[in-house]
Scaffold this active site. Structure first.
Site, PDB file in Angstrom:
ATOM      1  N   ARG A 585       0.815  -1.200   0.000  1.00  0.00           N
ATOM      2  CA  ARG A 585       0.000   0.000   0.000  1.00  0.00           C
ATOM      3  C   ARG A 585       0.857   1.262   0.000  1.00  0.00           C
ATOM      4  O   ARG A 585       1.932   1.278   0.598  1.00  0.00           O
ATOM      5  CB  ARG A 585      -0.887   0.043   1.240  1.00  0.00           C
ATOM      6  CG  ARG A 585      -2.294  -0.429   0.951  1.00  0.00           C
ATOM      7  CD  ARG A 585      -3.113  -0.431   2.193  1.00  0.00           C
ATOM      8  NE  ARG A 585      -2.574  -1.390   3.155  1.00  0.00           N
ATOM      9  CZ  ARG A 585      -3.246  -1.829   4.191  1.00  0.00           C
ATOM     10  NH1 ARG A 585      -4.467  -1.398   4.422  1.00  0.00           N
ATOM     11  NH2 ARG A 585      -2.704  -2.690   4.996  1.00  0.00           N
ATOM     12  N   SER A 646       8.164  -4.960   6.321  1.00  0.00           N
ATOM     13  CA  SER A 646       7.890  -6.027   7.291  1.00  0.00           C
ATOM     14  C   SER A 646       8.798  -7.239   7.102  1.00  0.00           C
ATOM     15  O   SER A 646       8.326  -8.351   6.818  1.00  0.00           O
ATOM     16  CB  SER A 646       6.438  -6.449   7.189  1.00  0.00           C
ATOM     17  OG  SER A 646       5.634  -5.314   7.161  1.00  0.00           O
ATOM     18  N   ASP A 700       6.364  -3.775  10.568  1.00  0.00           N
ATOM     19  CA  ASP A 700       4.890  -3.684  10.694  1.00  0.00           C
ATOM     20  C   ASP A 700       4.405  -3.825  12.138  1.00  0.00           C
ATOM     21  O   ASP A 700       3.405  -3.224  12.532  1.00  0.00           O
ATOM     22  CB  ASP A 700       4.163  -4.665   9.759  1.00  0.00           C
ATOM     23  CG  ASP A 700       4.615  -6.112   9.908  1.00  0.00           C
ATOM     24  OD1 ASP A 700       5.544  -6.384  10.703  1.00  0.00           O
ATOM     25  OD2 ASP A 700       4.039  -6.990   9.228  1.00  0.00           O
TER      26      ASP A 700
END
Ligand code: BG6
Ligand code: GLC
Ligand code: GLC
Length: 960
Positions: A585, A646, A700
């Protein structure tokens, strides 16, 4: 002598007349169809004598009146049929039904036998045939061998046992079993028993069945409302002589149906008229509301004996029926059965004869003590007397009736024998016609549910009333033809009283039980007990300490340079990237005094890019950013950027992160060992036009903790359970060897996915975990993650299913190409499959959509596999969280810690039970910590923006 002429019957009545081969109408059909009315009307008419049939002589008004009561007209039969059908359909729909309705009990028998069943079985029959109990040894030969006759032994149950405590009855049964087995020369190891228990029961499995109420002369205390299989198992254990497994409990109608030799088609109705009466048939499962099934058929035991609709039965109930009911063990109940079942037919005859004797019509007006005693005329007597209405030897017959009546202490007059025969015939004929109405209702039901104009069906018949009264079947047949003209019914007598059928069901049940054992064996290693989980917690704790000290540990405990959770004063516009979860994203995060506003867009990172070259991957990322900026009108602006990345990174500052190794299916080349921020800046450089200001790189877990921390200052732990799994938490800086400083805190990215890579989890790992690891792109790495996270759970499930298939437990042992395909079970499927609101048939539909055709039994097993795998995952995750919160508590020297955990990840969020199981495990393993789990709503991009905001604020302060 009065005679009856067939050709003079009224049209409606002549319809009911039955013709036997050879053209002889059995007299007792005349009796019912034209009955005493016919006698009255046809007085003196010739005809019957030329057919050699006896007729009652000098019938008094009383006899006629009496027998008239037993007449049931065709219209009445039709009404009974319709009312029964209505009652059946109401019960199928699951609508509350009164005790007077039929019960429609599902039996857990889902298919008629396919003939492959084989092996030796012991069958114990209780309740079908009055006061006797039967034990059989049945050998099924499968499709190959010839049929073997079963060996059997009958035992009489003493009256006090039929009415005594339940335990006594079951002990008696167990005793009979041993006695029977003692006398058998066969090998008696591992005996498999089928229990034919012919009373209304609620079945909840092939071997679980709760007695609703006793019928037919039994009334043992402490059995109603209890599982009769368990009672039998307990008694067998008390007896102690043999080790016998009870695999199935079966109603006699089901045994009759299942044991029937299939003719042209399978037998799909079982009809029993013995001591009681009942039928079972194969119903479409989708019509049975109490079942959670939309395909296939299930055998339903109608339990029509309990049918007592006053509206339609009232007019056919005689004064004798009322008297019989009053004197029975269960007054008011089983009214229909009491007009048909063999237990009652003799009694009805006795009541009529006593009445006629008392009225002076029979036996010179004298009764006898025997005639006035309940139970003195049995079904067999009625059979014998009725048999004598045999046109070929009427005189011999009359002599037998004489003898029987004399045995009852009666003085038999000249016409008495004949009259008695008529009484028997009237009672039996009514029974057969009523039974036909009930069977016709079942047939109409079948025809309707199968949507067939013309139903061709085989009905298996069993019970002594059929065996002893051949004419019962002929009346039944004829009446059924009348009431269900669109049904072509063939009646097939059961060969050995249903014992074979019970053995068939037992064979299937035994196979299913063996499958269940194998399933349990394979799932056992997934079921972790408290001690195992506490050990995981302790090991995790130890590995944390070592990792923090920089000693060898599977936990890297990476400093993140995030020293504080947000304080709410952060402001500004930020760009954020979120790479490494299910979605990539790009986000615009506006942090104002009024709150945080996020605009984001999801971009795809195709697998070939994730696993291609590093340059390709980072170019793709920059392309997405440029696209996003253009769409948002941000081109040319250089907003501060926070990068949620992440993967495990060794950070040397907020904006520096060296990728240690890829995880979760990423393997882009030339990235490991590189600073990810540099790789991104280089890609920006290659795209000359873009200006970007990368301020922070954030894992994350950290992004999630910060994001939740903005709402709740007590949020000091971040947890991800999605594609991968990991946690971070606020550690005392003094404990972090890699970073200088003794005061304050630092967020530590544990990278717990790698926990156990040093072998510390090996004891818990199953062969399925090993399979999944071997097939992954990073074998030997991320052991904990591979037991917990969404990317792997589906694969574990798939490997278990492959094993169960190869063991023949699933999918009938047929391996499919589809099941060999990697990654067909996405996390989302696990969550859907385990959803409580999902019916088993929906589970089946999901699996079928995946290309796995399966039965309901298969679907249930797949569900159990999913549950075992996800439960272990949640518990392991809980053990990890318990280790973290306990460490925080001890760090701070607190008796009690109140802390929040910010959580994200599709598995945690979508799975119906995962979060609950994590919380329960934490409560169990860290009882001194009050832990609240906060689900991150906005993803970790918001957290990355907040980290960036804090950094910008600090930088500004430093400049000032
Ligand atoms: C998202 C976060 O909501 O959850 C990501 O924004 C994170 O940063 C992800 O990686 C984890 O869940 P999953 O299921 O997408 O791997
Ligand atoms: C009774 C029982 C039923 C059984 C029938 C025939 O009606 O309730 O379960 O099938 O008798 O034996
Ligand atoms: C993997 C990564 C880790 C990340 C986790 C959750 O374990 O190595 O950095 O936090 O997945 O996405």
């Amino acid at each position: 002598m009065r005679h009856i002429e067939r050709e003079e019957l009224k049209p409606e009545e002549s319809d009911q007349l039955l013709l036997l081969p050879g053209g002889h109408p059995p007299l007792w059909n005349h009796m019912d169809s034209i009955g005493p009315v016919g006698l009255q009307q046809r007085e003196g008419a010739p005809g019957c004598s030329q057919e050699g049939l006896p007729c009652p002589s000098d019938s008094s008004e009383l006899v006629l009146e009496c027998l008239q009561q037993f007449k049931v007209t065709e219209t009445q039969l039709q009404q009974i049929q319709a009312s029964l059908l209505g009652s059946m359909e109401q019960a199928l729909r699951g609508q509350a039904t009164p005790a007077s309705a039929v019960r429609m009990l599902p039996t857990y028998v889902g298919s008629t036998p396919h003939g492959t069943e084989q092996g030796d079985f012991v069958v114990l029959e209780l309740g079908a045939t009055g006061a006797s109990l039967r034990v059989l040894w049945v050998t099924l030969m499968g499709t190959e061998g010839h049929r073997m006759e079963p060996q059997s032994q009958e035992f009489v149950i003493p009256p006090e046992v039929m009415l005594g405590p339940g335990q006594q009855l079951f002990d008696f049964a167990a005793h009979c079993l041993s006695e029977f087995l003692d006398a058998l020369p066969m090998d008696k190891q591992g005996l498999q028993l089928g229990f034919s228990f012919s009373f209304p029961c609620h079945q909840t499995g092939l071997d679980r069945s709760t007695l609703i109420s006793w019928t037919k002369g039994f009334r043992c205390s402490g059995v109603e409302g209890h599982d009769v299989v368990q009672l039998l198992r307990d008694a067998i254990e008390r007896q102690g002589a043999y080790s016998i497994d009870v695999f199935a409990v079966v109603n006699d109608t089901v045994g009759t149906m299942m044991g029937c030799e299939p003719g042209v088609g399978p037998c799909e109705v079982g009809l029993v008229v013995d001591t009681g009466t009942n039928a079972c048939y194969m119903e479409e499962a989708r019509h049975v509301a109490v079942l959670d099934e939309d395909r296939g058929r299930v055998c339903i035991s109608v339990e029509w004996g309990s049918f007592s609709d006053d509206g339609v039965l009232g007019p056919v109930l005689t004064t004798f029926d009322h008297a019989l009911d009053r004197e029975s063990l269960n007054p008011g109940a089983q009214r229909f059965e009491k007009m048909i079942g063999g237990l009652y037919l003799g009694e009805l005859v006795r009541l009529v004869l006593a009445h006629l004797a008392q009225r002076g019509v029979l036996f010179g007006g004298c009764t006898s003590p025997a005639l006035l005693s309940r139970g003195s005329i049995l079904l067999d007597h009625v059979a014998e007397m009725e048999d004598t209405l045999c046109p070929s030897s009427p005189l011999a017959g009359a002599a037998r009736v004489h003898a029987l009546l004399q045995d009852l202490g009666l003085s038999v007059g000249a016409s008495d024998a004949e009259l008695v025969q008529y009484v028997c015939a009237a009672v039996l004929t009514r029974a057969a016609r009523l039974c036909a109405a009930a069977l016709a209702a079942v047939l109409s039901r079948l025809q309707h549910s199968r949507e067939q104009q013309m139903l061709q069906i085989a009905v298996a018949t069993g019970g002594r009333v059929f065996e002893r009264h051949p004419s019962f079947l002929s009346v039944l047949q004829k009446t059924v033809m009348l009431l269900a003209p669109q049904c072509d019914v063939s009646f097939i007598p059961s060969v050995d009283g249903g014992g074979r059928g019970v053995a068939m069901v037992t064979a299937v049940a035994a196979r299913l039980a063996a499958h269940r054992r194998l399933l349990e064996e394979n799932l056992a290693p997934f079921r972790l007990n408290h001690n195992q989980l506490a050990a995981v917690q302790a090991q995790m704790r130890e590995a944390m300490v070592k990792g923090l000290r920089g000693e060898a540990s599977s936990l890297r405990m990476l400093p993140t340079y995030v020293r504080a959770t947000p304080d709410g004063t952060e402001r500004g516009d930020f760009l954020a990237l979120d790479l490494g979860g299910t979605n990539f994203r790009v986000l615009l995060v506006r942090v104002t005094a009024g709150g945080v506003k996020i605009t984001s867009q999801v971009y795809s990172i195709p697998e070939d890019v994730a696993q291609g070259s590093g340059q390709q991957l980072f170019d793709r990322i920059v392309d997405c950013i440029v696209d996003f900026q253009q769409k948002q009108g941000l081109s040319g602006q250089s907003l501060p950027l926070g990068f949620t990345f992440s993967f495990p990174c060794r950070q040397l500052g907020l904006d520096q992160g060296i990728l240690l190794n890829w995880t979760k299916g990423f393997s882009a080349s030339d990235c490991e060992g590189q600073d990810v921020v540099c790789l991104l800046r280089e890609a920006i450089g290659r795209r000359q036009a873009v200006e970007l200001n990368v301020v922070a790189i954030v894992n994350d877990t950290v992004g999630t903790m910060m994001s939740c921390g903005y709402e709740d200052p007590r949020c000091e732990v971040g947890l991800i359970v999605g594609t991968g799994t990991n946690a971070c938490y606020m550690e005392e800086l003094r404990n972090v060897a890699a970073v200088a400083g003794d005061s304050g805190h630092m967020c530590i990215n544990m990278e717990w996915g790698a926990f156990g890579d040093d072998g510390s989890l090996d004891l818990l790992r199953t062969c399925f975990d090993a399979n999944v690891d071997q097939a992954s792109i990073n074998p030997g790495k991320q052991s904990f993650e591979k037991m917990i996270s969404g990317m792997y759970l589906g694969e574990i499930v798939r490997h278990i299913l492959l094993r169960l298939t190869s063991l023949g437990v699933l999918f009938r042992g047929q391996q499919t190409q589809r099941l060999q395909t990697r990654d067909i079970f996405k996390t989302k499927f696990l969550s859907e499959i385990e959803s409580d609101s999902l019916a088993l048939r929906q589970v089946r539909a999901i699996l079928e959509d995946l290309g796995l055709p399966l039965t309901s039994d298969d679907a249930l097993m797949v569900l159990e596999v999913c549950q075992a795998v996800s439960q272990r995952a949640a518990q392991l995750c809980g053990a990890g969280v318990a280790a973290v919160v306990e460490k925080i508590r001890e760090n701070r020297g607190l008796e009690e810690l109140t802390v929040s955990v910010g959580v994200d990840g599709t598995l945690y969020k979508l799975h119906p039970h995962f979060s609950g199981l994590v919380a329960a495990t934490v409560r169990e393993l860290a009882p001194r910590c009050a832990v609240t789990f906060l689900q991150s709503e906005d993803g970790s991009g918001k957290g990355a923006a907040l980290v960036t905001a804090v950094a910008c604020r600090l930088a500004q302060m430093a400049r000032v």
